[in-house]
Write a protein that holds these residues in place. Structure first.
Motif, PDB file in Angstrom:
ATOM      1  N   GLU A  30      31.010  37.351  43.356  1.00 44.81           N
ATOM      2  CA  GLU A  30      30.159  36.904  44.451  1.00 44.81           C
ATOM      3  C   GLU A  30      30.342  37.843  45.629  1.00 44.81           C
ATOM      4  O   GLU A  30      31.416  38.405  45.825  1.00 44.81           O
ATOM      5  N   THR A  31      29.293  38.002  46.427  1.00 42.37           N
ATOM      6  CA  THR A  31      29.371  38.779  47.659  1.00 42.37           C
ATOM      7  C   THR A  31      29.543  37.816  48.821  1.00 42.37           C
ATOM      8  O   THR A  31      28.722  36.912  49.008  1.00 42.37           O
ATOM      9  N   SER A  32      30.627  37.994  49.573  1.00 45.09           N
ATOM     10  CA  SER A  32      30.978  37.062  50.642  1.00 45.09           C
ATOM     11  C   SER A  32      31.399  37.835  51.883  1.00 45.09           C
ATOM     12  O   SER A  32      31.714  39.030  51.820  1.00 45.09           O
ATOM     13  N   ALA A  33      31.413  37.129  53.018  1.00 43.60           N
ATOM     14  CA  ALA A  33      31.922  37.708  54.250  1.00 43.60           C
ATOM     15  C   ALA A  33      33.369  38.133  54.061  1.00 43.60           C
ATOM     16  O   ALA A  33      34.091  37.574  53.223  1.00 43.60           O
ATOM     17  N   LEU A  34      33.805  39.114  54.825  1.00 44.44           N
ATOM     18  CA  LEU A  34      35.138  39.688  54.625  1.00 44.44           C
ATOM     19  C   LEU A  34      36.217  38.619  54.543  1.00 44.44           C
ATOM     20  O   LEU A  34      37.024  38.591  53.611  1.00 44.44           O
ATOM     21  N   GLY A  35      36.274  37.727  55.539  1.00 45.70           N
ATOM     22  CA  GLY A  35      37.350  36.749  55.579  1.00 45.70           C
ATOM     23  C   GLY A  35      37.385  35.826  54.384  1.00 45.70           C
ATOM     24  O   GLY A  35      38.451  35.331  54.016  1.00 45.70           O
ATOM     25  N   ALA A  67      45.527  43.771  54.672  1.00 48.21           N
ATOM     26  CA  ALA A  67      45.347  45.201  54.921  1.00 48.21           C
ATOM     27  C   ALA A  67      44.044  45.710  54.318  1.00 48.21           C
ATOM     28  O   ALA A  67      43.372  46.575  54.896  1.00 48.21           O
ATOM     29  N   VAL A  68      43.664  45.190  53.155  1.00 48.69           N
ATOM     30  CA  VAL A  68      42.398  45.593  52.534  1.00 48.69           C
ATOM     31  C   VAL A  68      41.224  45.152  53.404  1.00 48.69           C
ATOM     32  O   VAL A  68      40.234  45.881  53.555  1.00 48.69           O
ATOM     33  N   LEU A  69      41.318  43.966  53.995  1.00 49.09           N
ATOM     34  CA  LEU A  69      40.258  43.519  54.894  1.00 49.09           C
ATOM     35  C   LEU A  69      40.123  44.469  56.081  1.00 49.09           C
ATOM     36  O   LEU A  69      39.008  44.806  56.498  1.00 49.09           O
ATOM     37  N   GLY A  70      41.263  44.914  56.620  1.00 49.62           N
ATOM     38  CA  GLY A  70      41.209  45.855  57.728  1.00 49.62           C
ATOM     39  C   GLY A  70      40.594  47.175  57.320  1.00 49.62           C
ATOM     40  O   GLY A  70      39.770  47.746  58.059  1.00 49.62           O
ATOM     41  N   LEU A  71      40.969  47.684  56.144  1.00 44.91           N
ATOM     42  CA  LEU A  71      40.407  48.945  55.658  1.00 44.91           C
ATOM     43  C   LEU A  71      38.910  48.823  55.433  1.00 44.91           C
ATOM     44  O   LEU A  71      38.142  49.718  55.789  1.00 44.91           O
ATOM     45  N   ALA A  72      38.493  47.701  54.831  1.00 45.40           N
ATOM     46  CA  ALA A  72      37.067  47.513  54.564  1.00 45.40           C
ATOM     47  C   ALA A  72      36.269  47.475  55.865  1.00 45.40           C
ATOM     48  O   ALA A  72      35.182  48.063  55.967  1.00 45.40           O
ATOM     49  N   ALA A  73      36.798  46.774  56.860  1.00 42.49           N
ATOM     50  CA  ALA A  73      36.108  46.714  58.145  1.00 42.49           C
ATOM     51  C   ALA A  73      36.012  48.104  58.772  1.00 42.49           C
ATOM     52  O   ALA A  73      34.955  48.511  59.269  1.00 42.49           O
ATOM     53  N   ALA A 116      35.952  50.880  57.285  1.00 34.58           N
ATOM     54  CA  ALA A 116      35.056  51.713  56.492  1.00 34.58           C
ATOM     55  C   ALA A 116      33.600  51.278  56.586  1.00 34.58           C
ATOM     56  O   ALA A 116      32.742  51.859  55.912  1.00 34.58           O
ATOM     57  N   GLY A 117      33.315  50.226  57.385  1.00 38.10           N
ATOM     58  CA  GLY A 117      31.932  49.856  57.641  1.00 38.10           C
ATOM     59  C   GLY A 117      31.432  48.613  56.939  1.00 38.10           C
ATOM     60  O   GLY A 117      30.248  48.307  57.000  1.00 38.10           O
ATOM     61  N   TYR A 118      32.319  47.851  56.263  1.00 34.02           N
ATOM     62  CA  TYR A 118      31.867  46.695  55.495  1.00 34.02           C
ATOM     63  C   TYR A 118      31.847  45.433  56.346  1.00 34.02           C
ATOM     64  O   TYR A 118      32.759  45.184  57.147  1.00 34.02           O
ATOM     65  N   ASP A 119      30.819  44.611  56.141  1.00 38.54           N
ATOM     66  CA  ASP A 119      30.751  43.263  56.700  1.00 38.54           C
ATOM     67  C   ASP A 119      31.042  42.214  55.641  1.00 38.54           C
ATOM     68  O   ASP A 119      31.376  41.070  55.957  1.00 38.54           O
ATOM     69  N   GLU A 120      30.891  42.574  54.366  1.00 40.76           N
ATOM     70  CA  GLU A 120      31.140  41.657  53.257  1.00 40.76           C
ATOM     71  C   GLU A 120      31.593  42.463  52.050  1.00 40.76           C
ATOM     72  O   GLU A 120      31.402  43.683  51.986  1.00 40.76           O
ATOM     73  N   LEU A 121      32.215  41.769  51.112  1.00 38.98           N
ATOM     74  CA  LEU A 121      32.732  42.409  49.908  1.00 38.98           C
ATOM     75  C   LEU A 121      32.289  41.627  48.679  1.00 38.98           C
ATOM     76  O   LEU A 121      32.021  40.419  48.754  1.00 38.98           O
ATOM     77  N   THR A 122      32.231  42.313  47.548  1.00 43.14           N
ATOM     78  CA  THR A 122      31.941  41.674  46.269  1.00 43.14           C
ATOM     79  C   THR A 122      33.243  41.489  45.519  1.00 43.14           C
ATOM     80  O   THR A 122      33.928  42.463  45.188  1.00 43.14           O
TER      81      THR A 122
END
Length: 552
Positions: free
Chosen positions: A140-145, A282-288, A290-296
């Motif tokens: 599923e694609t969801s908001a970072l948190g 830490a992955v959430l911080g890296l994703a943010a 790198a420009g991400y608002d959500e992750l799959t």
């Protein structure tokens, strides 16, 4: 991703394909166990995995395939033992054993109690549980948190350069060329105010001329023309006769000093993490960054916990022959640490129809039951699974405590793990069957095997694997050692509450200094990334994020 791509053995990203031969070259233990349960073939056991099992008949006449069941004890319950004499000659399990292992049960001849077949070796049971599901749940694609503690279903690729522009690594001055430098004031600075500089979040509008400097803050964008950043503690400002100021440094500022160049960490399109990585803070911080608002990421399994037993109290002191429920408060957060979105535990009376209705109505991916897995007068799990036409995959494991545990498939991609009612025995079932199953459903990689020398000798069961709580201690001779803890009976929690892991003791026991595999607990350092808050949120456990703390 297809079912063939997911396996349960370590050695690859997640495991070898299921339709390939095992590394031992002796066939697939998952297929062997199902064949064994249906009376088609003996189970082939590798060296050190336990006694060979032959001629076992499926315990269920209906309900699909069933694996070999619990050790031959009266009623299927845990034989009591004490730390001083854990397996005395009058141990019912020992009395019912043949010279080479448990006595195989006779085939059922009609109505009557469920027969007690031989037990599945502990390591085999864990592999069966790991491979019971064809793979993880749908991504599923969801908001970072909302993805914290889940597993990435796709590689994390940088959407921008990091940093995306040349950045000052220190507070100080951006300088151009060799010093000394005439100190400039930004074009937008107030003439009446104090001297200012380039702040983070503000882009400079003018190029810096050779021989000039301008104050700059950490994280601010370096102006074009700048060759270095001079740290504030390394510069000295002197006033000039014409009202200007000049910056001096005790030594030259080499080109690039204290500048983080654009793309230093990564370039746009670089792969930062592979699919299958656990989403940590830490992955959430890296994703943010790198420009991400959500992750799959793979969906969390939805879990339900049914605590069985008329003798259990939800509050207060034990009274009138009844005891406090210790498993309900423990299981939901434990399952959450394993990646499950667990509803609040539900207490069921010792009534067959109540259990049948609860299981028939459940839509959870994984149901956990406590108690009722043996063959006593109010043990309704096995008859209920027959009524539901469930497929029993593991029915008893050669492990102490906890051997009357079971694993069943209720429907395609829906599973039940039946735990014994004794608290430490239930923990054994969680680590033996629930954790490997949930690891596959959540696409988490298996932890690397971890072995530690024993600080003291441990008595073993004559035939079964034994799990004992341990804590760590430094030893002059062996270094870090595992200290066996007291209060490790099946009904006890005092030992596991103080433990840092469980040692896997082979049949016959182990001497001091012997290196044993340690099963770490979900809240230990190796698991902490998957621990997320909000498991006990009120309301519908499968409802909107505000009701559950964030369904992913």
């Amino acid at each position: 991703m297809t079912g063939r791509e997911w396996g349960g053995e370590a050695g690859g990203g997640v495991g070898r394909p299921w339709d390939e031969p095992s590394a031992e070259g002796r066939g697939d233990p998952f297929d062997d166990a199902l064949a064994l349960a249906n009376g088609r073939a003996p189970l082939r056991v590798g060296p050190g995995e336990g006694p060979k099992i032959t001629n076992v008949t499926a315990p269920y006449a209906a309900g699909g395939a069933a694996a070999a069941a619990s050790s031959a004890t009266d009623g299927g319950g845990d034989a009591p033992y004490t730390p001083d004499d854990p397996f005395a000659p009058d141990d019912p399990a020992a009395a019912r054993s043949g010279p080479s292992g448990p006595v195989d049960p006779a085939p059922p001849t009609g109505l009557g109690p469920r027969p007690t077949p031989a037990a599945v070796p502990w390591q085999t049971a864990r592999r069966l549980a790991e491979r019971a599901a064809p793979g993880p749940l749908a991504p599923e694609t969801s908001a970072l948190g909302a993805t914290l503690g889940r597993t990435l279903a796709a590689p994390l690729t940088a959407l921008t350069d990091l940093p995306s522009f040349d950045t000052s690594a220190m507070d100080g001055w951006a300088v151009a060329g060799p010093g000394p430098w005439r100190l400039d004031q930004p074009a937008d600075a107030s003439e009446a105010g104090p001297p200012s500089g380039i702040l983070a979040g503000h882009a400079p509008t003018e190029a810096l001329l050779d021989g000039h400097a301008i104050p700059i803050a950490t994280g601010a964008r370096v102006p074009s023309g700048a060759t270095a950043v001079l740290r504030s503690e390394h510069g000295e400002i002197r006033e000039l006769s014409d009202g200007g100021r000049r910056l001096y440094a005790p030594r030259p500022a080499p080109p690039g000093q204290d500048i983080r160049p654009r793309g230093q960490e990564c370039r746009r399109g670089d792969q930062l993490l592979t699919a299958g990585a656990l989403v940590t803070p830490a992955v959430l911080g890296l994703a943010a960054a790198a420009g991400y608002d959500e992750l799959t990421a793979y969906r969390r399994p939805r879990g339900e916990v049914f605590v069985l037993g008329d003798e259990l109290l939800d509050e207060g002191l034990p009274r009138d022959g009844r005891i406090r429920d210790a498993l309900g408060p423990m299981l939901a957060p434990w399952l959450h640490a394993l990646g499950v979105e667990a509803a609040a535990p539900r207490h069921l009376a010792d009534e067959a129809d109540a259990l049948y209705a609860a299981l028939a109505e459940s839509t959870a991916d994984v149901v956990i039951t406590t108690g009722g897995t043996a063959s006593g007068p109010v043990d309704h799990v096995h008859p209920t699974l027959r009524r539901l036409d469930a497929e029993v995959l593991v029915d008893g494991v050669a492990v102490r405590p906890g051997h009357p545990m079971l694993l069943a498939r209720l429907a395609p991609r829906r599973y039940l793990v039946g735990l014994p009612g004794n608290p430490l025995a239930a923990v054994s079932g969680l680590l033996t069957l629930a954790e490997p199953l949930l690891r596959t459903l959540t696409a988490r990689r298996p932890a690397a095997p971890y072995r530690t020398p024993l600080a003291a000798a441990v008595t073993g069961h004559p035939r079964d694997t034994r799990l004992i709580p341990v804590s760590y201690r430094d030893d002059e001779r062996h270094g870090l050692t595992a200290v066996p803890l007291r209060f490790h009976g099946p009904a006890m929690l005092r030992g596991i509450a103080a433990a840092e892991g469980l040692a896997v003791v082979p049949p016959g026991g182990a001497e001091r200094g012997t290196e044993l595999e340690i099963l770490e607990l979900p809240w230990s350092a190796g698991w902490s990334a998957g621990w997320t808050p909000g498991w006990a949120a009120p309301g519908d456990p499968y409802g909107p994020p505000e009701a559950t703390g964030g369904r992913a």
